[in-house]
Design an enzyme around this catalytic site. Sequence first.
Site, PDB file in Angstrom:
ATOM      1  N   ASN A  89       2.879  10.091  -2.499  1.00  0.00           N
ATOM      2  CA  ASN A  89       2.840   9.025  -3.489  1.00  0.00           C
ATOM      3  C   ASN A  89       1.388   8.861  -3.937  1.00  0.00           C
ATOM      4  O   ASN A  89       0.576   8.302  -3.207  1.00  0.00           O
ATOM      5  CB  ASN A  89       3.373   7.735  -2.833  1.00  0.00           C
ATOM      6  CG  ASN A  89       3.236   6.523  -3.733  1.00  0.00           C
ATOM      7  OD1 ASN A  89       2.898   6.645  -4.913  1.00  0.00           O
ATOM      8  ND2 ASN A  89       3.488   5.345  -3.177  1.00  0.00           N
ATOM      9  N   TRP A  90       1.101   9.373  -5.112  1.00  0.00           N
ATOM     10  CA  TRP A  90      -0.305   9.366  -5.567  1.00  0.00           C
ATOM     11  C   TRP A  90      -0.790   7.982  -5.963  1.00  0.00           C
ATOM     12  O   TRP A  90      -1.960   7.751  -6.124  1.00  0.00           O
ATOM     13  CB  TRP A  90      -0.472  10.308  -6.776  1.00  0.00           C
ATOM     14  CG  TRP A  90      -0.301  11.767  -6.473  1.00  0.00           C
ATOM     15  CD1 TRP A  90       0.271  12.330  -5.367  1.00  0.00           C
ATOM     16  CD2 TRP A  90      -0.705  12.860  -7.308  1.00  0.00           C
ATOM     17  NE1 TRP A  90       0.253  13.710  -5.472  1.00  0.00           N
ATOM     18  CE2 TRP A  90      -0.342  14.058  -6.656  1.00  0.00           C
ATOM     19  CE3 TRP A  90      -1.333  12.944  -8.557  1.00  0.00           C
ATOM     20  CZ2 TRP A  90      -0.594  15.319  -7.199  1.00  0.00           C
ATOM     21  CZ3 TRP A  90      -1.575  14.197  -9.100  1.00  0.00           C
ATOM     22  CH2 TRP A  90      -1.223  15.365  -8.424  1.00  0.00           C
ATOM     23  N   LYS A  91       0.143   7.070  -6.192  1.00  0.00           N
ATOM     24  CA  LYS A  91      -0.185   5.714  -6.667  1.00  0.00           C
ATOM     25  C   LYS A  91      -1.008   5.809  -7.958  1.00  0.00           C
ATOM     26  O   LYS A  91      -0.825   6.753  -8.716  1.00  0.00           O
ATOM     27  CB  LYS A  91      -0.895   4.919  -5.569  1.00  0.00           C
ATOM     28  CG  LYS A  91      -0.102   4.969  -4.247  1.00  0.00           C
ATOM     29  CD  LYS A  91      -0.538   3.962  -3.245  1.00  0.00           C
ATOM     30  CE  LYS A  91       0.331   4.087  -1.997  1.00  0.00           C
ATOM     31  NZ  LYS A  91       0.029   3.100  -0.980  1.00  0.00           N
ATOM     32  N   HIS A 124       8.984   0.233  -3.813  1.00  0.00           N
ATOM     33  CA  HIS A 124       7.765   0.321  -2.996  1.00  0.00           C
ATOM     34  C   HIS A 124       7.193  -1.080  -2.773  1.00  0.00           C
ATOM     35  O   HIS A 124       7.279  -1.934  -3.651  1.00  0.00           O
ATOM     36  CB  HIS A 124       6.734   1.213  -3.702  1.00  0.00           C
ATOM     37  CG  HIS A 124       5.573   1.550  -2.807  1.00  0.00           C
ATOM     38  ND1 HIS A 124       4.531   0.679  -2.612  1.00  0.00           N
ATOM     39  CD2 HIS A 124       5.323   2.630  -2.031  1.00  0.00           C
ATOM     40  CE1 HIS A 124       3.667   1.229  -1.748  1.00  0.00           C
ATOM     41  NE2 HIS A 124       4.137   2.423  -1.386  1.00  0.00           N
ATOM     42  N   GLU A 158       4.325  -2.189  -2.900  1.00  0.00           N
ATOM     43  CA  GLU A 158       3.346  -2.620  -3.910  1.00  0.00           C
ATOM     44  C   GLU A 158       4.067  -3.122  -5.164  1.00  0.00           C
ATOM     45  O   GLU A 158       3.589  -4.037  -5.838  1.00  0.00           O
ATOM     46  CB  GLU A 158       2.371  -1.471  -4.217  1.00  0.00           C
ATOM     47  CG  GLU A 158       1.350  -1.306  -3.089  1.00  0.00           C
ATOM     48  CD  GLU A 158       0.869   0.108  -2.837  1.00  0.00           C
ATOM     49  OE1 GLU A 158       0.988   0.967  -3.724  1.00  0.00           O
ATOM     50  OE2 GLU A 158       0.375   0.360  -1.709  1.00  0.00           O
ATOM     51  N   GLU A 191       8.658   1.747   5.296  1.00  0.00           N
ATOM     52  CA  GLU A 191       7.202   1.604   5.214  1.00  0.00           C
ATOM     53  C   GLU A 191       6.799   0.189   5.604  1.00  0.00           C
ATOM     54  O   GLU A 191       6.828  -0.725   4.770  1.00  0.00           O
ATOM     55  CB  GLU A 191       6.735   1.868   3.776  1.00  0.00           C
ATOM     56  CG  GLU A 191       7.059   3.253   3.274  1.00  0.00           C
ATOM     57  CD  GLU A 191       6.112   3.653   2.141  1.00  0.00           C
ATOM     58  OE1 GLU A 191       5.458   4.689   2.284  1.00  0.00           O
ATOM     59  OE2 GLU A 191       6.021   2.915   1.148  1.00  0.00           O
ATOM     60  N   GLY A 232      -1.929   1.893   3.845  1.00  0.00           N
ATOM     61  CA  GLY A 232      -3.315   1.914   3.398  1.00  0.00           C
ATOM     62  C   GLY A 232      -4.273   1.188   4.329  1.00  0.00           C
ATOM     63  O   GLY A 232      -5.415   0.919   3.976  1.00  0.00           O
ATOM     64  N   SER A 251       0.059   5.004   6.438  1.00  0.00           N
ATOM     65  CA  SER A 251      -1.085   5.654   7.093  1.00  0.00           C
ATOM     66  C   SER A 251      -0.720   6.928   7.848  1.00  0.00           C
ATOM     67  O   SER A 251      -1.253   7.195   8.926  1.00  0.00           O
ATOM     68  CB  SER A 251      -1.821   4.667   8.009  1.00  0.00           C
ATOM     69  OG  SER A 251      -2.294   3.561   7.264  1.00  0.00           O
ATOM     70  N   GLY A 264       0.627   8.226   1.288  1.00  0.00           N
ATOM     71  CA  GLY A 264      -0.217   7.710   0.211  1.00  0.00           C
ATOM     72  C   GLY A 264      -1.586   8.378   0.260  1.00  0.00           C
ATOM     73  O   GLY A 264      -1.762   9.506  -0.194  1.00  0.00           O
ATOM     74  N   GLY A 265      -2.538   7.693   0.869  1.00  0.00           N
ATOM     75  CA  GLY A 265      -3.937   8.141   0.886  1.00  0.00           C
ATOM     76  C   GLY A 265      -4.124   9.616   1.227  1.00  0.00           C
ATOM     77  O   GLY A 265      -4.868  10.334   0.542  1.00  0.00           O
TER      78      GLY A 265
HETATM   79  P1  PGA Z   1      -0.598   5.215   2.861  1.00  0.00           P
HETATM   80  O1  PGA Z   1       0.502   4.802   1.776  1.00  0.00           O
HETATM   81  O2  PGA Z   1      -0.219   6.558   3.393  1.00  0.00           O
HETATM   82  O3  PGA Z   1      -1.898   5.240   2.105  1.00  0.00           O
HETATM   83  O4  PGA Z   1      -0.580   4.164   3.926  1.00  0.00           O
HETATM   84  C1  PGA Z   1       1.857   5.073   1.973  1.00  0.00           C
HETATM   85  C2  PGA Z   1       2.679   4.525   0.847  1.00  0.00           C
HETATM   86  O5  PGA Z   1       2.357   3.457   0.317  1.00  0.00           O
HETATM   87  O6  PGA Z   1       3.668   5.154   0.424  1.00  0.00           O
END
Ligand code: PGA
Length: 251
Positions: A9-11, A96, A98, A168, A174, A214, A235-236
């Site tokens: 997930n590049w966000k 998600h 977010e 998640e 994050g 994470s 994500g990251g």
């Molecule tokens: P993260 O994000 O790996 O940076 O914790 C995961 C996500 O939000 O899908």
Amino acid sequence: MRKKVIAGNWKMNNDLMESEKLIVELKNLLQNEKPNCDVIICPPFTSLSEASKLVKGSVIKLGAQNMYFEESGAFTGEVSASMLKSVGCEYVILGHSERRNIFDENDKMINKKIKKALSAELKPIFCVGELLEERENGTTKEVIKKQVLKGLESVSADEMQSIIIAYEPVWAIGTGKTATPAQAQEVHEFIRDLIEIEYSMEVSMNLVILYGGSVKPDNAKQLLSQIDIDGALVGGACLKADSFMGIIKGA
Ligand code: PGA
């Protein structure tokens, strides 16, 4: 046997040039590996069309990070399921945390998005997860149950074949804080049991449930070795080709 899935997930990261560079790097790394899992990337909307051309002929599959549930019309700033299909998306991340927490999406809206995605033959990667305070006050399972059941309202057993669920925990996203493999496994098992009760043993056994929060190359293997953890939503660590590759190898 469920096939493992690693999704990135590049966000809101990577403009068009950066996206192209990352995909080319990832493709090069994947060329020398026969990954044991499905690999999905979810770049921002602005890179999807180009990304779709670049991943052609590789093992990489394409997903979007969000969509709206209406077909078309006066919804300024929104993108529809058919638009995502038209640029080559196979998957779409929905619900998600977010989206839920920054953009106020609720279970009802997420359910409409899931239904719309399914009708457009897009596969939802449906995210659920509890907040830190919910984990601390012991309501994790209650929260997950509500999100799963409301999100999947009137989704048929047949349609469940096209759904991936991603657990998640919001406190792990994050933050560098990962759920322990045991903590994650406990919730994954809970989700699988819930799906068995709502649908059937068969549907629950075929359901791919990803862990997100994470995930890094050095913790992926341990998390993914849990019986009910079928992959990761990253994500990251998906923003660099080598670290994403490290997680793919962990699968
Ligand atoms: P993260 O994000 O790996 O940076 O914790 C995961 C996500 O939000 O899908």
